[in-house]
Design a protein around this motif. Structure first.
Motif, short mmCIF file in Angstrom:
data_model
loop_
_atom_site.label_atom_id
_atom_site.label_comp_id
_atom_site.label_asym_id
_atom_site.label_seq_id
_atom_site.Cartn_x
_atom_site.Cartn_y
_atom_site.Cartn_z
N HIS A 111 -8.61 7.16 8.30
CA HIS A 111 -8.81 6.27 9.46
C HIS A 111 -7.49 5.87 10.11
O HIS A 111 -7.38 5.84 11.34
N HIS A 115 -5.83 6.22 13.92
CA HIS A 115 -5.17 5.21 14.77
C HIS A 115 -3.78 5.68 15.18
O HIS A 115 -3.37 5.54 16.33
N SER A 136 -4.24 -3.54 12.49
CA SER A 136 -5.70 -3.58 12.64
C SER A 136 -6.25 -4.76 11.86
O SER A 136 -5.50 -5.64 11.42
N ASP A 304 -11.34 0.74 16.93
CA ASP A 304 -11.95 1.92 16.31
C ASP A 304 -12.72 2.75 17.35
O ASP A 304 -13.42 2.20 18.20
ZN ZN Z 1 -9.41 0.71 12.65
#
Ligand code: ZN
Ligand code: KG4
Length: 350
Positions: A111, A115, A136, A304
């Motif tokens: 993930h 980003h 985040s 996201d």
């Molecule tokens: Zn995220």
């Protein structure tokens, strides 16, 4: 190569189609804010169930928006961690099933690498090496990116992430979930000089962060104010502004330190908090004075989204990487365990 990207690590279902020749073809996002708002935070089981409901309709939507049919998809990338385990399993299962049905490879993506890659979706991507500030809800990290997949962790939060501090401050101010954007909006009308909140760890050498003490200060300040009666809208705006300034100051100081330490002139910023306008303005002016530049994705690619996963997936899949046979998802996963893409991970050729 056309890659379908699926992001389901937390409370947003993001789906996108990325073409290695034509760029981003389509993306769609469903936010679960309404589902979790009444609980004041993300309820993992509800998140998993909502991803089950929304993923396939969003897949159909992006394929239609791109003017394609399913058979035009060459590979499927999905977030395989870090994140909420149930939510990750939903995305991984759907992605791998779609890939198996179409007879194309799939690949699980980190993930935070997603980003990290989001700012590189721009027309003028930065050259390596650069320093990335990943901010985040779950992470605050400074990373040196030497090449795609070659990351060195320079510093990180020892307790709360920056986004978490925004969310907790929002809760203390009685603002609804998710708090970051609400605190930022309120801060626009606030007086930055009314309260003096600490800039945590800026006097310590190194590049680590700590935001939990700041949250305690905000809590004490709110308690003191409420002992004189309910907080006025001005009180709340002033607290929000002084809190935001403290977080932004801290991040700016550490980013400048990281660039100097690494002798690098480009800072890339990503993750939900990188949507914060004040942080963008302050970094731009502070780095400008150093002769360095800051790059960040457009706001919808900060939080996201499926595009970042499709893009990071395309880079790895194009280099020949694809999933092993058994599904692999991880709730915890340090980004520094990643390696540059390699075809030998699995021989599933495109
Ligand atoms: Zn995220
Ligand atoms: O990257 P992201 O969408 O999800 C995670 O991977 O965590 O980041 C969400 C975090 C939340 O804590 C949210 O409050 C924060 O980013 N956030 C903001 C802003 N927009 C989102 N924080 C400050 N200012 C904003 N404008």
């Amino acid at each position: 190569m056309r890659v379908l990207g699926i992001e389901t690590s937390c409370d947003e279902t993001g789906v996108a189609l990325y073409d290695t020749e034509r760029g981003l073809l389509a993306d769609a996002l469903y936010s679960q804010i309404a589902v979790h708002a009444e609980y004041g935070g993300v309820v993992p089981e509800l998140a998993s169930r909502d991803h089950i409901r929304k993923t396939l309709p969003l897949v159909d939507e992006v394929i239609k928006t791109a003017g394609l049919v399913k058979q035009d998809i060459d590979a499927v990338a999905y977030t395989s961690g870090p994140g909420l385990l149930g939510a990750l399993i939903v995305g991984a299962t759907m992605a791998r099933s779609i890939a198996a049905g179409l007879g194309v490879p799939s690949l699980g993506i980190h993930h935070m690498e997603g980003h990290l890659m989001a700012p590189l979706l721009s027309d003028e991507p930065p050259d390596y090496p650069f320093v990335a500030l990943l901010v985040s809800g779950g992470h605050t990290q400074l990373i040196r990116a030497n090449a795609f997949g070659d990351y060195c962790l320079l510093g990180e939060s020892l307790d709360d992430a920056a986004g978490e501090a925004f969310d907790k401050t929002a809760k203390l101010l009685g603002l609804p979930y998710p708090g970051g954007p609400q605190v930022a909006r309120l801060a626009e009308q606030g007086n930055p000089d009314r309260f003096s909140f600490p800039r945590p760890m800026v006097k310590h050498p190194g590049l680590d962060f700590s935001f939990s003490g700041l949250k305690t200060h905000v809590g004490t300040c709110i308690r003191d104010l409420s002992s004189e009666g309910a907080l006025s809208p001005k009180d709340k705006a002033d607290v929000a502004r002084c809190f935001e300034e403290a977080v932004v100051d801290t991040l700016v100081i550490k980013c400048k330190r990281a660039l100097k330490q690494e002798n690098v002139r480009t800072l890339v910023m990503a993750g939900g908090v990188s949507a914060n306008k004040r942080l963008r303005e302050r970094l731009q002016s502070a780095l400008g004075q150093l002769g360095a530049e800051v790059l960040y994705p457009e706001p919808k690619l900060c939080t996201d989204n499926g595009a970042m996963i499709a893009f990071a997936g395309a880079l790895r899949l194009a280099a020949g990487e694809s999933d092993p046979d058994a599904p692999e998802v991880r709730a915890r996963w340090p980004i520094t365990e990643l390696e540059p893409p390699t075809a030998s991970k699995k021989g599933n050729q495109l």
